[in-house]
Scaffold this motif. Structure first.
Motif, short mmCIF file in Angstrom:
data_model
loop_
_atom_site.label_atom_id
_atom_site.label_comp_id
_atom_site.label_asym_id
_atom_site.label_seq_id
_atom_site.Cartn_x
_atom_site.Cartn_y
_atom_site.Cartn_z
N VAL A 110 -17.31 8.52 6.40
CA VAL A 110 -18.55 8.32 6.19
C VAL A 110 -18.61 7.98 4.51
O VAL A 110 -19.12 7.37 4.04
CB VAL A 110 -19.61 9.36 6.48
CG1 VAL A 110 -20.84 9.27 5.89
CG2 VAL A 110 -19.72 9.32 7.81
N ALA A 167 -19.52 4.42 11.01
CA ALA A 167 -18.28 4.88 10.61
C ALA A 167 -17.07 4.95 11.62
O ALA A 167 -16.00 4.64 11.67
CB ALA A 167 -18.23 6.30 9.62
N TRP A 184 -23.06 7.64 10.75
CA TRP A 184 -22.11 8.28 11.27
C TRP A 184 -21.41 7.41 12.42
O TRP A 184 -20.03 7.11 12.62
CB TRP A 184 -22.38 9.57 12.05
CG TRP A 184 -21.32 10.42 12.66
CD1 TRP A 184 -21.23 10.19 14.20
CD2 TRP A 184 -20.54 11.10 12.39
NE1 TRP A 184 -19.91 11.04 14.58
CE2 TRP A 184 -19.42 11.60 13.32
CE3 TRP A 184 -19.72 11.51 11.06
CZ2 TRP A 184 -18.53 12.12 13.06
CZ3 TRP A 184 -18.71 12.25 10.82
CH2 TRP A 184 -18.11 12.78 12.00
#
Length: 158
Positions: free
Chosen positions: A83, A76, A73
């Motif tokens: 994601v 990203a 996460w």
């Protein structure tokens, strides 16, 4: 000698393909490297943003260390992608090597990395990044036409 080599690489361990260099972990790592490189970010810069060493980033990108959900996460967010980006373009062969399928024995493919994949080469990533740094669409189109022309004119050049 062969038994010693198997013991060293863990291939005699039934869980080896589940926890080490799993095809999906390798794919996700490649996607991290792809996005990081397209942004012109070094492993060290990504590591600093994540508060980890660049060596850990290297292990993530090779797939030798798994990336946890919370770390993925964060990656990203830093790389400004959803994601799901890390799972895009996954082949059926790669998906067939999920830990669940490997552990149950239903994985029917023998996954092997393709180090000669031109899309995984740094040269390709740098070329794409430089190409998109050209803001004039007409110039980009002419460059594309030129590259196609040169590649057709030199068929024996690989």
């Amino acid at each position: 000698m062969a038994a010693a080599k198997q013991a060293l690489n863990g291939s005699d361990d039934p869980n080896y393909r589940v926890t080490n260099n799993n095809a999906i972990d390798v794919h996700v790592g490649r996607r991290v490297r792809l996005r990081r490189t397209l942004l012109g970010m070094s492993q060290e810069q990504l590591g600093e943003a994540l508060n980890i060493t660049f060596q850990q980033v290297q292990k993530y990108e090779r797939g030798s260390n798994r990336i946890s959900a919370s770390r993925l996460w964060d990656i990203a967010q830093i790389l400004d992608v959803p994601v799901s980006f890390f799972f895009d373009d996954m082949t059926d062969d790669t998906a067939a090597n999920s830990p669940r399928k490997v552990r149950s024995g239903s994985s029917t493919t023998d996954y092997e990395e393709k180090p000669n994949d031109p899309m995984a080469r740094r040269e390709t990533l740098e070329l794409v990044r430089a190409y998109y740094n050209i803001t004039n669409v007409g110039v980009r189109k002419r460059i594309t036409e030129m590259v196609k022309s040169v590649s057709q004119a030199l068929p024996g050049d690989a």
